[in-house]
Design an enzyme around this catalytic site. Structure first.
Site, PDB file in Angstrom:
ATOM      1  N   ASP A 177       0.906  -1.148   0.000  1.00  0.00           N
ATOM      2  CA  ASP A 177       0.000   0.000   0.000  1.00  0.00           C
ATOM      3  C   ASP A 177       0.941   1.193   0.000  1.00  0.00           C
ATOM      4  O   ASP A 177       1.554   1.507   1.033  1.00  0.00           O
ATOM      5  CB  ASP A 177      -0.896   0.011   1.238  1.00  0.00           C
ATOM      6  CG  ASP A 177      -1.899   1.149   1.156  1.00  0.00           C
ATOM      7  OD1 ASP A 177      -1.543   2.228   0.647  1.00  0.00           O
ATOM      8  OD2 ASP A 177      -3.048   0.965   1.575  1.00  0.00           O
ATOM      9  N   HIS A 178       1.069   1.850  -1.157  1.00  0.00           N
ATOM     10  CA  HIS A 178       2.159   2.825  -1.254  1.00  0.00           C
ATOM     11  C   HIS A 178       1.947   4.017  -0.322  1.00  0.00           C
ATOM     12  O   HIS A 178       2.884   4.753  -0.039  1.00  0.00           O
ATOM     13  CB  HIS A 178       2.392   3.271  -2.703  1.00  0.00           C
ATOM     14  CG  HIS A 178       1.304   4.119  -3.252  1.00  0.00           C
ATOM     15  ND1 HIS A 178       0.194   3.592  -3.835  1.00  0.00           N
ATOM     16  CD2 HIS A 178       1.162   5.452  -3.308  1.00  0.00           C
ATOM     17  CE1 HIS A 178      -0.606   4.569  -4.225  1.00  0.00           C
ATOM     18  NE2 HIS A 178      -0.044   5.717  -3.921  1.00  0.00           N
ATOM     19  N   HIS A 240      -6.047   2.472   1.286  1.00  0.00           N
ATOM     20  CA  HIS A 240      -5.286   3.657   1.694  1.00  0.00           C
ATOM     21  C   HIS A 240      -5.893   4.390   2.901  1.00  0.00           C
ATOM     22  O   HIS A 240      -5.209   4.685   3.875  1.00  0.00           O
ATOM     23  CB  HIS A 240      -5.175   4.650   0.542  1.00  0.00           C
ATOM     24  CG  HIS A 240      -4.634   4.059  -0.715  1.00  0.00           C
ATOM     25  ND1 HIS A 240      -3.566   3.189  -0.720  1.00  0.00           N
ATOM     26  CD2 HIS A 240      -4.993   4.194  -2.010  1.00  0.00           C
ATOM     27  CE1 HIS A 240      -3.305   2.825  -1.962  1.00  0.00           C
ATOM     28  NE2 HIS A 240      -4.161   3.418  -2.763  1.00  0.00           N
TER      29      HIS A 240
END
Ligand code: NAD
Length: 484
Positions: A177-178, A240
């Site tokens: 999950d950047h 996110h």
């Protein structure tokens, strides 16, 4: 400022989907920047593996062109570029067939750290894991990196977890999950757990509510087909926004260590109450004559998929009972902005009288643009004429505070890819976390599917549908303004 970086041993990193959009825009530029920063040991290999029939040199040309497009010019010097391209290899491979696996096996060295980045469609995650195993490339030190989306509901996420678990231990699986790789997100943990200042106030006694906003100006563009099967809830909230919620709300872990951090995040997700129908609003952007509407951007003119969602979440635990968390995200909004705002309660008694006004401390954590934090504090308005209060920001924009050129303002993918090589899973989602997040979002999506309701239309360039503002008005609160 000299950054202290833990050195790594030479490694082999294979990017499945090495010719794709994500590899071009994010993964390869991130690797190049780490190489240029001197953090990629000599003798490492970066192996592009994809369907196209290319040789090493043709792929290097492709990588060069991608870097020229996606790396800022001052950081793209000839010597570094040549050195980086030397590390690059290519294998034409079929994730669902036999083609290319023998060649890949020859390139990936048994005595090196090997990582495989699954930057391909999710339907290929399982077949890749199976083939890595059957071709003898899945030993105990192998790592796999799995892109989003991780499932589209609890059942599919569970099935994928099971498939991956047949071939790899949980300690070998890095679910990206950047958002977790963003500098500010980690600073959130430093802020909370590295200072004594905030933690005593970090609870429902002092925090009125928390807002998490991830606003985009773009529409679904060319990704209409993909997006329409997903929607804001699956594409943004389940991963996110929930990850941000976890980091804001979690109890202090005993150590900054993968197991401890992820245990605390999981407890937050499991403490979330189900969302009531009145506490969620979904929207779809309309057309303003200049840009197409959502329904024109996707193939289905009857689509009820949401491009916007705003909701109120409650965490039922001792720390947060009574403090709402408002989450909102959407496309074609007023500005591109991601921020978390911690809105503290009013002082219990104002000694300055009604004319001094109502003032609240708000801690704003900006993820983009201009990563940084601002704490609004109340002071006396300068000058004579009585005691009037104003709010002023204590501002820390990282680029200003640390120097814009400072290597520490790194892109999320740079940090995450190197964490994979270092074997540090702290900033990656564990399988049970992902499943718990789906278990919370599934009923919301199922309710929408069952009740036949439609999203509210909203003006492009606005803050979303009016109903989202109403949701907070009802409780005497307001969304923070969306602005650059
Ligand atoms: P893409 O369509 O641009 O690229 C797909 C890649 O997969 C290509 O390199 C192609 O050759 C390869 N491929 C396709 N079928 C294959 C097969 N049978 N065998 C071997 N290789 C095959 O996709 P993308 O946008 O780069 O996305 C890749 C993954 O990353 C997806 O899971 C996507 O959801 C995820 N992701 C992408 C973005 C983004 O901004 N592009 C952002 C977040 C997550």
């Amino acid at each position: 400022m000299v950054s202290r970086v833990i050195p790594v041993d030479p490694f082999d990193l294979t990017i499945f989907g090495g010719t794709g959009d994500l590899a071009h825009r994010k993964i390869l530029p991130a690797l190049y920047r780490r190489f240029r920063a001197g953090q990629m040991p000599e003798g490492s290999r970066i192996i592009g593996a994809a369907r196209s029939d290319l040789n090493d040199d043709q792929y290097r040309d492709e990588v060069r062109a991608a870097l020229k497009e996606f790396v800022a010019a001052p950081k793209l010097d000839d010597a570094a570029l040549a050195g980086f391209l030397d590390l690059i290899r290519y294998v034409a491979i079929d994730a669902v067939g036999d083609n290319g696996w023998k060649e890949l096996k020859e390139l990936v060295r048994d005595d090196h750290i090997s990582a495989f980045y699954f930057s391909v469609a999710p339907a290929l995650f399982g077949p890749l894991a199976e083939r890595l195993h059957s071709h003898g490339m899945a030993d105990d030190t192998t790592r796999i990196v799995v892109e989003k989306p991780f499932g589209r509901d609890l059942a599919s996420a569970r099935a994928l977890n099971r498939t991956l678990a047949e071939h790899f231990h949980e300690t070998q699986i890095y679910r990206i999950d950047h958002y977790l790789g963003k500098e500010t997100v980690q600073n959130l943990m430093a802020l909370r757990f590295g200072n004594v200042l905030f933690e005593p106030l970090w609870n429902s006694q002092y925090v009125d509510h928390i807002q998490i906003t991830v606003a985009e100006t773009v529409g679904v563009g060319g990704r209409g087909g993909y997006y329409d099967r997903s929607g804001a809830m699956r594409d943004m909230v389940q991963n996110h926004l929930m990850q941000l919620l976890c980091l804001i709300a979690m109890e202090p872990p005993s150590q900054f260590e993968p197991g401890a951090v992820r245990d605390e995040k999981l407890k937050v997700i499991r403490s979330l109450d189900p969302v009531k129908p009145d506490d969620i609003v979904r929207g779809q952007y309309a057309s303003n004559g200049k840009t197409a509407s959502y329904l024109e951007d996707v193939e289905d003119p009857q689509s009820t998929t949401e491009s916007f969602v705003a909701l109120k979440a409650h965490i039922s635990n001792w720390r947060w009972a009574g403090t709402p968390f408002y989450l909102r995200t959407g496309k074609r909004l007023k500005a591109r902005q991601s921020e978390i705002a911690v809105v503290f309660k009013d002082a219990p008694h104002s000694i300055f009288g009604a004319e001094a006004g109502r003032h609240r401390n708000i801690l704003t954590i900006r993820l983009q643009p201009n990563e940084g934090m601002t704490l609004g504090v109340t002071i006396k308005e300068p000058g004579p004429g009585g005691m009037r209060l104003i709010d002023v920001p204590l501002d820390m924009t990282f680029a200003d505070a640390l120097g814009a050129e400072n290597e520490q303002v790194t892109d999320a993918y740079e940090r995450l890819v190197m964490d994979v090589i270092r074997g540090n899973q702290t900033l990656f989602m564990r399988g049970d976390e992902v499943e718990a997040a789906w278990a919370w979002t599934d009923p919301i999506i199922e309710r929408w599917d069952a009740d036949g309701s439609k999203p509210f239309p909203y003006e492009p360039g606005s803050s979303g549908p009016e109903e989202s503002a109403m949701m907070l008005h009802r409780e005497n609160r307001r969304w923070r303004e969306i602005r650059e």
